[in-house]
Motif scaffolding. Sequence first.
Motif, mmCIF file in Angstrom:
data_model
loop_
_atom_site.group_PDB
_atom_site.id
_atom_site.type_symbol
_atom_site.label_atom_id
_atom_site.label_comp_id
_atom_site.label_asym_id
_atom_site.label_seq_id
_atom_site.Cartn_x
_atom_site.Cartn_y
_atom_site.Cartn_z
ATOM 1 N N PRO A 315 -20.666 -10.742 116.001
ATOM 2 C CA PRO A 315 -20.507 -11.928 116.838
ATOM 3 C C PRO A 315 -21.502 -13.016 116.436
ATOM 4 O O PRO A 315 -22.619 -12.677 116.068
ATOM 5 C CB PRO A 315 -20.781 -11.429 118.252
ATOM 6 C CG PRO A 315 -21.262 -10.034 118.149
ATOM 7 C CD PRO A 315 -21.188 -9.585 116.735
ATOM 8 N N ASP A 384 -17.919 -10.220 108.662
ATOM 9 C CA ASP A 384 -18.770 -11.385 108.937
ATOM 10 C C ASP A 384 -18.180 -12.608 108.233
ATOM 11 O O ASP A 384 -17.404 -12.468 107.288
ATOM 12 C CB ASP A 384 -20.222 -11.151 108.506
ATOM 13 C CG ASP A 384 -21.194 -11.943 109.388
ATOM 14 O OD1 ASP A 384 -20.732 -12.863 110.104
ATOM 15 O OD2 ASP A 384 -22.399 -11.658 109.367
ATOM 16 N N ASP A 385 -18.559 -13.786 108.715
ATOM 17 C CA ASP A 385 -18.016 -14.998 108.089
ATOM 18 C C ASP A 385 -18.663 -15.243 106.737
ATOM 19 O O ASP A 385 -18.050 -15.785 105.827
ATOM 20 C CB ASP A 385 -18.240 -16.213 109.004
ATOM 21 C CG ASP A 385 -19.694 -16.371 109.384
ATOM 22 O OD1 ASP A 385 -20.111 -15.774 110.386
ATOM 23 O OD2 ASP A 385 -20.439 -17.058 108.649
HETATM 24 MG MG LIG Z 1 -23.116 -14.516 112.353
#
Ligand SMILES: [Mg+2]
Length: 553
Positions: A315, A384-385
């Motif tokens: 997140p 994850d981005d």
């Molecule tokens: Mg992050």
Amino acid sequence: MCGVTGLMLGDPEATTAAIELHESLYYLQHASQDAAGISVCNGGRVYQRKGLGMAQKVFSEFDGFALLEQLPGAFGIAHVRYPTAGTSSASEAQPLYVNSPFGLSISVNGNLINPDYLREFLDSEARRHINSDSDSELLLNVFAHSLNELGKARVNVDDIFASLRDVYAKCQGAYACTAMVTGFGILGFRDANGIRPLCFGSRPSQTLPGAKDYFLASESVALRQLGFTDIIDIKPGQAVFCQKNGTVHFRQIVEPKSYTPDVFEYVYLARPDSCIDGISVHRSRQNMGVKLAKKMREVLTEKEIAEIDVVIPVPETSNTAAATLASCLDRPYSNAFVKNRYANFSFVFRTFILPGQEARKKGIRRKLSPIESEFDGKAICIVDDSIVRGNTSREIVQMAREAGATRVYVVSCSPEIMNQHIYGIDLADPDELVAYNRTTEQVAENIQADKVIFQSLDDLKAACVEAAGEGSEVKEFEVGVFSGKYITEVPDGYFEHISQLRGKNKKRKTPNCSEAMLIANGGVVNMAPGQNGAQGNGTRNGVMSPSYREDIK
Ligand SMILES: [Mg+2]
Ligand SMILES: O=P(O)(O)OC[C@H]1O[C@H](OP(=O)(O)OP(=O)(O)O)[C@H](O)[C@@H]1O
Ligand SMILES: NC(=O)CC[C@H](N)C(=O)O
């Protein structure tokens, strides 16, 4: 990646611009956490408040009444800062102000890559004193010098646009700015490649029937939340001036060189409920999940995919992509890392933009904790981005293993980051980037994952282009962090310059002399924390208290 806003209320008698400028900072706080400020204009005088910390800290003692009383005015600009040049000292918090000519204030999102040239020009030709290491102060003074050269006692809109031409000619890099000409109006302008974002909207005045209010902001979410509609993107090389008499002027200052927004806005920087240059950030992240699922099917066997027990986002930027990826792979999705939303220290916010490696590492553990039953005995896929220094993924993999995960895949919505970001995000020196000079297998080993999978650059770009609504003109992006090829030419020595700057800033523990000096802001009321019963935020009259930064060490 600072956040900038600007507001012109259609009712010239209004004094409430600061209320909504203040609110706008909370819609852009995700972009920057280091400093915040507002400047408004009332009756030919500028009122300003700025300081270190997030907006809530800088304006902690300001209820609506105090804002109105101490920052009165019908128009103004605001800023949240994440330093990319100079230092994090309070004297570089924005908006910046220069009194000559006409009283100019500016909020800058971006980064200039030819500061040495500009400093030299301002010193030897323009004879303007620069009082900080901030590149934004350079831009402001180039603009001020050009306006001054007109030799006029009063300027008109054409003069402002003509002077901007000089800014475009001299300032290299990326910038999206809001500016204020005291007693006259607010200005917005964007670099000739459209690297940093800026949008504009309007709404009917709430106090003067028939009049309109105008608003400029880095991201559309700020406009929408404040009730502005007809939102458009300022185009590369374009400017808009909102005059206090209610007229609005658009002008193409220079021909666009390209239309290439920074792809990192879609990957990480922007809020998902924003739309940048006609591309929905949320939709682009969904597409990143779709494309990443395709890549996983190429890299992993069907059996390995079938054995993934759960897909888990880190997140919160990656939540959207992870949910889509899980559905494309037909694997269960779980929000198994819980984010602490309530602590009142800065660690729980965006850790990547925290200053200092130790602070970032501590921040990750304080921010996220695992629901152990979602990990125990399971093969997991963490999404994850981006993986930058690898701090987050390294820590997260360890937490997952401590919670009992048997197999840990880490997948990234963006490709390997191997180059510096030079247009407004202070990533790191290359040797601090975990993917620099490492193979994918070595990255996996470094973060202790069983396997790491990166999105390809073509897929990332396609994910963004395919998220464009009708009429979006964007087909290419600034992708230098991934490819090493930057949209603008990079002057010789610039990379060395930023490395040296980082080294210098790391060593500094206390403010230096220039930070302790204040610009004598003729006409500006820079209210000190502590005035009017305020508690203060670690700064006084722009001087950083030596102990202020200790809370994030
Ligand atoms: Mg992050
Ligand atoms: O490899 P690293 O150097 O750790 O940097 C990458 C991480 O930093 C960002 O998260 P951040 O905590 O800043 O914000 P978020 O909560 O919006 O994801 C990004 O989303 C990655 O998770
Ligand atoms: N992140 C940014 O846009 C920073 C703006 C400017 N370069 C500064 O350091 O203040």
